[in-house]
Design a protein around this motif. Structure first.
Motif, PDB file in Angstrom:
ATOM      1  N   ASP A 251       0.840  -1.197   0.000  1.00  0.00           N
ATOM      2  CA  ASP A 251       0.000   0.000   0.000  1.00  0.00           C
ATOM      3  C   ASP A 251       0.877   1.251   0.000  1.00  0.00           C
ATOM      4  N   PRO A 252       0.431   2.314  -0.660  1.00  0.00           N
ATOM      5  CA  PRO A 252       1.240   3.540  -0.740  1.00  0.00           C
ATOM      6  C   PRO A 252       1.583   4.097   0.631  1.00  0.00           C
ATOM      7  N   ASP A 253       2.749   4.705   0.730  1.00  0.00           N
ATOM      8  CA  ASP A 253       3.226   5.317   1.966  1.00  0.00           C
ATOM      9  C   ASP A 253       3.070   6.827   1.825  1.00  0.00           C
ATOM     10  N   PRO A 254       2.501   7.517   2.814  1.00  0.00           N
ATOM     11  CA  PRO A 254       2.354   8.984   2.719  1.00  0.00           C
ATOM     12  C   PRO A 254       3.666   9.721   2.494  1.00  0.00           C
ATOM     13  N   SER A 255       4.777   9.126   2.899  1.00  0.00           N
ATOM     14  CA  SER A 255       6.078   9.779   2.737  1.00  0.00           C
ATOM     15  C   SER A 255       6.584   9.703   1.305  1.00  0.00           C
ATOM     16  N   ALA A 257       7.566   6.798  -0.013  1.00  0.00           N
ATOM     17  CA  ALA A 257       8.372   5.587  -0.129  1.00  0.00           C
ATOM     18  C   ALA A 257       7.569   4.481  -0.808  1.00  0.00           C
ATOM     19  N   LEU A 258       8.264   3.649  -1.551  1.00  0.00           N
ATOM     20  CA  LEU A 258       7.637   2.492  -2.196  1.00  0.00           C
ATOM     21  C   LEU A 258       8.212   1.218  -1.600  1.00  0.00           C
ATOM     22  N   ARG A 259       7.339   0.212  -1.463  1.00  0.00           N
ATOM     23  CA  ARG A 259       7.778  -1.075  -0.933  1.00  0.00           C
ATOM     24  C   ARG A 259       7.331  -2.186  -1.879  1.00  0.00           C
ATOM     25  N   LEU A 260       8.286  -3.029  -2.242  1.00  0.00           N
ATOM     26  CA  LEU A 260       8.001  -4.165  -3.119  1.00  0.00           C
ATOM     27  C   LEU A 260       8.198  -5.454  -2.341  1.00  0.00           C
ATOM     28  N   ARG A 261       7.299  -6.421  -2.540  1.00  0.00           N
ATOM     29  CA  ARG A 261       7.429  -7.721  -1.877  1.00  0.00           C
ATOM     30  C   ARG A 261       8.562  -8.506  -2.515  1.00  0.00           C
ATOM     31  N   LEU A 262       9.552  -8.861  -1.697  1.00  0.00           N
ATOM     32  CA  LEU A 262      10.744  -9.515  -2.220  1.00  0.00           C
ATOM     33  C   LEU A 262      10.462 -10.916  -2.751  1.00  0.00           C
ATOM     34  N   THR A 263       9.564 -11.645  -2.111  1.00  0.00           N
ATOM     35  CA  THR A 263       9.295 -13.011  -2.580  1.00  0.00           C
ATOM     36  C   THR A 263       8.825 -13.010  -4.026  1.00  0.00           C
ATOM     37  N   GLY A 264       7.873 -12.128  -4.337  1.00  0.00           N
ATOM     38  CA  GLY A 264       7.365 -12.041  -5.701  1.00  0.00           C
ATOM     39  C   GLY A 264       8.400 -11.488  -6.670  1.00  0.00           C
ATOM     40  N   LEU A 265       9.223 -10.532  -6.188  1.00  0.00           N
ATOM     41  CA  LEU A 265      10.238  -9.944  -7.052  1.00  0.00           C
ATOM     42  C   LEU A 265      11.313 -10.968  -7.395  1.00  0.00           C
ATOM     43  N   ARG A 266      11.732 -11.760  -6.392  1.00  0.00           N
ATOM     44  CA  ARG A 266      12.762 -12.776  -6.632  1.00  0.00           C
ATOM     45  C   ARG A 266      12.277 -13.875  -7.568  1.00  0.00           C
ATOM     46  N   ALA A 267      10.956 -14.078  -7.621  1.00  0.00           N
ATOM     47  CA  ALA A 267      10.414 -15.139  -8.468  1.00  0.00           C
ATOM     48  C   ALA A 267      10.467 -14.788  -9.954  1.00  0.00           C
ATOM     49  N   GLN A 268      10.721 -13.518 -10.263  1.00  0.00           N
ATOM     50  CA  GLN A 268      10.718 -13.086 -11.662  1.00  0.00           C
ATOM     51  C   GLN A 268      12.061 -13.379 -12.341  1.00  0.00           C
ATOM     52  N   PRO A 269      12.039 -13.650 -13.637  1.00  0.00           N
ATOM     53  CA  PRO A 269      13.303 -13.789 -14.373  1.00  0.00           C
ATOM     54  C   PRO A 269      14.088 -12.484 -14.296  1.00  0.00           C
ATOM     55  N   PRO A 270      15.409 -12.554 -14.348  1.00  0.00           N
ATOM     56  CA  PRO A 270      16.214 -11.330 -14.220  1.00  0.00           C
ATOM     57  C   PRO A 270      15.807 -10.214 -15.171  1.00  0.00           C
ATOM     58  N   LEU A 331      11.573  -4.699  -0.328  1.00  0.00           N
ATOM     59  CA  LEU A 331      12.562  -3.789  -0.906  1.00  0.00           C
ATOM     60  C   LEU A 331      11.970  -2.402  -0.814  1.00  0.00           C
ATOM     61  N   ILE A 332      12.672  -1.498  -0.144  1.00  0.00           N
ATOM     62  CA  ILE A 332      12.122  -0.169   0.138  1.00  0.00           C
ATOM     63  C   ILE A 332      12.882   0.879  -0.665  1.00  0.00           C
ATOM     64  N   LEU A 333      12.143   1.725  -1.347  1.00  0.00           N
ATOM     65  CA  LEU A 333      12.704   2.830  -2.113  1.00  0.00           C
ATOM     66  C   LEU A 333      12.264   4.130  -1.448  1.00  0.00           C
ATOM     67  N   ILE A 334      13.231   4.915  -0.972  1.00  0.00           N
ATOM     68  CA  ILE A 334      12.932   6.118  -0.207  1.00  0.00           C
ATOM     69  C   ILE A 334      13.420   7.352  -0.969  1.00  0.00           C
ATOM     70  N   PRO A 335      12.508   8.240  -1.378  1.00  0.00           N
ATOM     71  CA  PRO A 335      12.927   9.467  -2.048  1.00  0.00           C
ATOM     72  C   PRO A 335      13.490  10.457  -1.043  1.00  0.00           C
ATOM     73  N   PRO A 336      14.216  11.485  -1.491  1.00  0.00           N
ATOM     74  CA  PRO A 336      14.752  12.477  -0.554  1.00  0.00           C
ATOM     75  C   PRO A 336      13.637  13.242   0.120  1.00  0.00           C
ATOM     76  N   SER A 337      13.911  13.670   1.342  1.00  0.00           N
ATOM     77  CA  SER A 337      12.918  14.450   2.077  1.00  0.00           C
ATOM     78  C   SER A 337      12.725  15.808   1.428  1.00  0.00           C
ATOM     79  N   PRO A 338      11.500  16.326   1.357  1.00  0.00           N
ATOM     80  CA  PRO A 338      11.258  17.655   0.767  1.00  0.00           C
ATOM     81  C   PRO A 338      12.045  18.710   1.535  1.00  0.00           C
TER      82      PRO A 338
END
Length: 339
Positions: A251-255, A257-270, A331-338
């Motif tokens: 679910d979206p983060d108010p800050s 930040a994006l979060r991806l589920r690693l189990t599903g991401l690892r299951a994908q071909p490179p 997997l967490i992606l954090i943009p710079p703070s405003p």
């Protein structure tokens, strides 16, 4: 004199690129490629041109002010474009950042496309045609190979991108000169095209002729064919990644930040996984990351000893959630703070 076969081929290709009933523009430098494109497009601009009789074609001459004769060269191009019947025809300046870290060729391209966008907005055009040829495509594929880039880079110059169309990718530079000669057009040859200081110029004047002589006389055709195949493959992989990406998002983060589920991401071909990481970076507000940066993130995904962060363009930080915390398995992606 009978029209050369290349002219008929150019007219057919241009017909598929025009937005019917709208104003289309040809981007012109005064070189043989762009004047040949203008000549083919002008055929559709005339009232007796069959199914495209309601289609208007004008031209934009971009002046980078990088050559001492640029005003004269632009003026000559305008006169020939108007003689072909194109309307409207405008000269637009292109600002080139001489201090850019992109290098002179990339800086000129950035300025040129900014000028294109400005002209399209001012004139109300919906589409702009550029005169990249098979030679340009072959050179672009070689540059991609030299950089060690992926499928998208090997796909070369896209025939379609946004409002831009490149209908001459199937024609050679020599064929565009044939078209100009048929129409009595005088073209300008940019001395930068043979300046050994520029990588593309060295490739054009030294490397490609060597490959044609020592490897294959049809190397340009082979490289252009490679680009076409790679473009189809890249488009399919990118479409697959776009479908899978939202299924891995938390679910979206108010800050922001994006979060991806690693189990599903690892299951994908490179090939899919790398594209999902790139999509996530752009969704988090960063520019598309380089292949090297994507590889660094991929090592986090694989579960290496380091949890990060990996720094991406746009000050985007990527890390793997620690065991025993609520972020574990993400997997967490954090943009710079405003500010």
């Amino acid at each position: 004199m009978a029209a050369p076969a290349a002219l008929h081929a150019a007219r057919r290709a241009v017909a598929e690129s025009l937005a019917e009933g709208e104003l289309n523009l040809v981007g012109c430098s005064g070189g043989a490629d762009s004047l040949a494109l203008a000549a083919a497009a002008a055929w559709h601009h005339r009232k007796d041109a069959g199914p495209h009789r309601n289609t208007r074609v004008g031209a934009v001459v971009v002046d980078h002010h990088l050559h001492p004769r640029s005003v004269e060269i632009s003026g000559q191009a305008v006169r020939q474009l108007k003689a072909l019947g194109l309307e409207p025809v405008r000269i637009v300046p292109a600002a080139v950042d001489q201090q850019s870290t992109q290098g002179p060729e990339a800086a000129a391209r950035t300025g040129r496309y900014a000028a294109f966008r400005s002209a399209m907005k001012e004139l109300g055009a919906v589409r702009l045609l550029t005169a990249h040829t098979k030679d340009d495509q072959a050179e672009q594929v070689l540059l991609g190979l030299a950089r060690g880039s992926g499928t998208r880079s090997l796909a070369g110059i896209p025939a379609v991108r946004g409002p831009y169309r490149r209908p001459l990718l199937g024609l050679s530079r020599a064929e565009t000169e044939e078209i100009c000669l048929h129409h009595g057009l005088s073209w300008w040859t940019d001395p930068a095209n043979s300046d050994p200081r520029y990588l593309r110029s060295r490739l054009r004047t030294e490397i490609m002729p060597h490959l044609q002589e020592r490897l294959s006389p049809t190397i340009k055709d082979a490289l252009a064919r490679t680009a076409s195949i790679a473009a189809e493959d890249a488009a399919y992989l990118e479409e697959q990644a776009k479908e899978i990406f939202p299924t891995l998002l938390e679910d979206p983060d108010p800050s922001g930040a994006l979060r991806l589920r690693l189990t599903g991401l690892r299951a994908q071909p490179p090939a899919i996984r790398r594209r999902i990481v790139a999509l996530a970076a752009v969704a988090a507000g960063a520019p598309a990351p380089s292949f090297e940066r994507i590889q660094a993130v991929d090592r986090l995904v694989d579960g290496g000893r380091s949890r990060g962060p990996v720094q991406l363009e746009g000050e985007l930080a990527v890390y793997r959630g620690a065991r025993g915390t609520s972020e574990y398995g993400k997997l967490i992606l954090i943009p710079p703070s405003p500010g």
